[in-house]
Design a protein around this motif. Structure first.
Motif, PDB file in Angstrom:
ATOM      1  N   SER A  51      -0.161 -16.450  10.449  1.00  0.00           N
ATOM      2  CA  SER A  51      -0.145 -14.869  10.314  1.00  0.00           C
ATOM      3  C   SER A  51       1.411 -14.295   9.577  1.00  0.00           C
ATOM      4  CB  SER A  51       0.967 -15.022  12.323  1.00  0.00           C
ATOM      5  OG  SER A  51       1.696 -13.589  12.243  1.00  0.00           O
ATOM      6  N   THR A  52       0.644 -13.364   9.066  1.00  0.00           N
ATOM      7  CA  THR A  52       1.594 -12.736   7.545  1.00  0.00           C
ATOM      8  C   THR A  52       2.817 -12.548   8.800  1.00  0.00           C
ATOM      9  OG1 THR A  52       0.682 -10.622   7.615  1.00  0.00           O
ATOM     10  CG2 THR A  52      -0.478 -12.302   6.402  1.00  0.00           C
ATOM     11  N   ASN A  53       3.589 -12.504   9.777  1.00  0.00           N
ATOM     12  CA  ASN A  53       4.242 -11.596  10.124  1.00  0.00           C
ATOM     13  C   ASN A  53       5.739 -13.124  10.030  1.00  0.00           C
ATOM     14  OD1 ASN A  53       3.114  -9.306  10.763  1.00  0.00           O
ATOM     15  ND2 ASN A  53       3.286  -9.511  12.955  1.00  0.00           N
ATOM     16  N   VAL A  54       4.976 -14.111  10.621  1.00  0.00           N
ATOM     17  CA  VAL A  54       6.281 -14.848  10.579  1.00  0.00           C
ATOM     18  C   VAL A  54       6.739 -15.685   9.419  1.00  0.00           C
ATOM     19  CG1 VAL A  54       6.937 -17.547  12.226  1.00  0.00           C
ATOM     20  CG2 VAL A  54       5.293 -15.254  12.701  1.00  0.00           C
ATOM     21  N   TYR A  81       8.413 -14.620   3.032  1.00  0.00           N
ATOM     22  CA  TYR A  81       7.118 -14.149   3.524  1.00  0.00           C
ATOM     23  C   TYR A  81       6.011 -14.084   2.734  1.00  0.00           C
ATOM     24  CZ  TYR A  81      10.486 -12.355   6.667  1.00  0.00           C
ATOM     25  OH  TYR A  81      11.700 -12.044   7.671  1.00  0.00           O
ATOM     26  N   LYS A  82       4.976 -14.502   3.192  1.00  0.00           N
ATOM     27  CA  LYS A  82       3.803 -14.725   2.236  1.00  0.00           C
ATOM     28  C   LYS A  82       2.475 -13.481   2.471  1.00  0.00           C
ATOM     29  CE  LYS A  82       4.336 -19.060   1.202  1.00  0.00           C
ATOM     30  NZ  LYS A  82       3.820 -20.582   1.196  1.00  0.00           N
ATOM     31  N   ASP A  83       1.597 -13.445   1.887  1.00  0.00           N
ATOM     32  CA  ASP A  83       1.306 -12.461   2.134  1.00  0.00           C
ATOM     33  C   ASP A  83      -0.010 -12.815   2.470  1.00  0.00           C
ATOM     34  OD1 ASP A  83      -0.697 -13.299   0.083  1.00  0.00           O
ATOM     35  OD2 ASP A  83      -0.152 -11.002  -1.070  1.00  0.00           O
ATOM     36  N   LYS A  84      -1.411 -12.194   2.551  1.00  0.00           N
ATOM     37  CA  LYS A  84      -2.937 -13.015   3.289  1.00  0.00           C
ATOM     38  C   LYS A  84      -3.526 -14.437   2.169  1.00  0.00           C
ATOM     39  CE  LYS A  84      -5.498  -9.601   3.885  1.00  0.00           C
ATOM     40  NZ  LYS A  84      -6.287  -8.252   3.931  1.00  0.00           N
ATOM     41  N   ASP A  85      -3.228 -13.864   1.004  1.00  0.00           N
ATOM     42  CA  ASP A  85      -3.210 -14.459  -0.403  1.00  0.00           C
ATOM     43  C   ASP A  85      -2.151 -16.167  -0.488  1.00  0.00           C
ATOM     44  OD1 ASP A  85      -5.872 -13.061  -0.035  1.00  0.00           O
ATOM     45  OD2 ASP A  85      -4.893 -11.544  -2.126  1.00  0.00           O
TER      46      ASP A  85
END
Length: 113
Positions: A51-54, A81-85
């Motif tokens: 999940s990108t929200n956690v 916080y990280k993105d999809k990549d």
């Protein structure tokens, strides 16, 4: 009277033996569930989507100082916080700090080789 006691003990032992057999992995009740050492247990891997929200918490070294023969390091916790990549989008400090104090072995005070 002796015969009644002997028969009662005999049936109690038979009942305990039969219940132990039913509880064992060799029982006809457990034959589908028993595994031995040469058979690996079957496990189905679960697909986990990140999940990108956690946020992920990481500790970063803030300060390192030497004092009275000790090294004192101060770490601060950050929410990352990280993105999809997997690239870091945002990093925020939480205000939580940890201090680590350990002996400085780089100095050889009074030790002769």
């Amino acid at each position: 009277m002796k015969r009644k006691t002997f028969i009662s003990v005999f049936f109690a032992v038979i009942l305990l033996g039969f219940s132990a057999y039913l509880d064992s992995p060799y029982s006809f009740l457990n034959k589908n569930y028993a595994y031995s050492n040469d058979q690996p247990a079957v496990a189905i891997p679960a697909s986990v989507e990140s999940s990108t929200n956690v946020p992920e918490t990481k500790e970063k070294l803030v300060k390192r100082e030497k004092e009275a023969g000790y090294i004192i390091e101060t770490y601060e916790e950050y929410e990352v916080y990280k993105d999809k990549d997997g690239q870091i989008v945002k990093s925020e400090p939480t205000g939580q700090t940890d201090t680590l104090k350990y002996w400085d072995y780089s100095k050889n005070k009074g030790i002769s080789k």
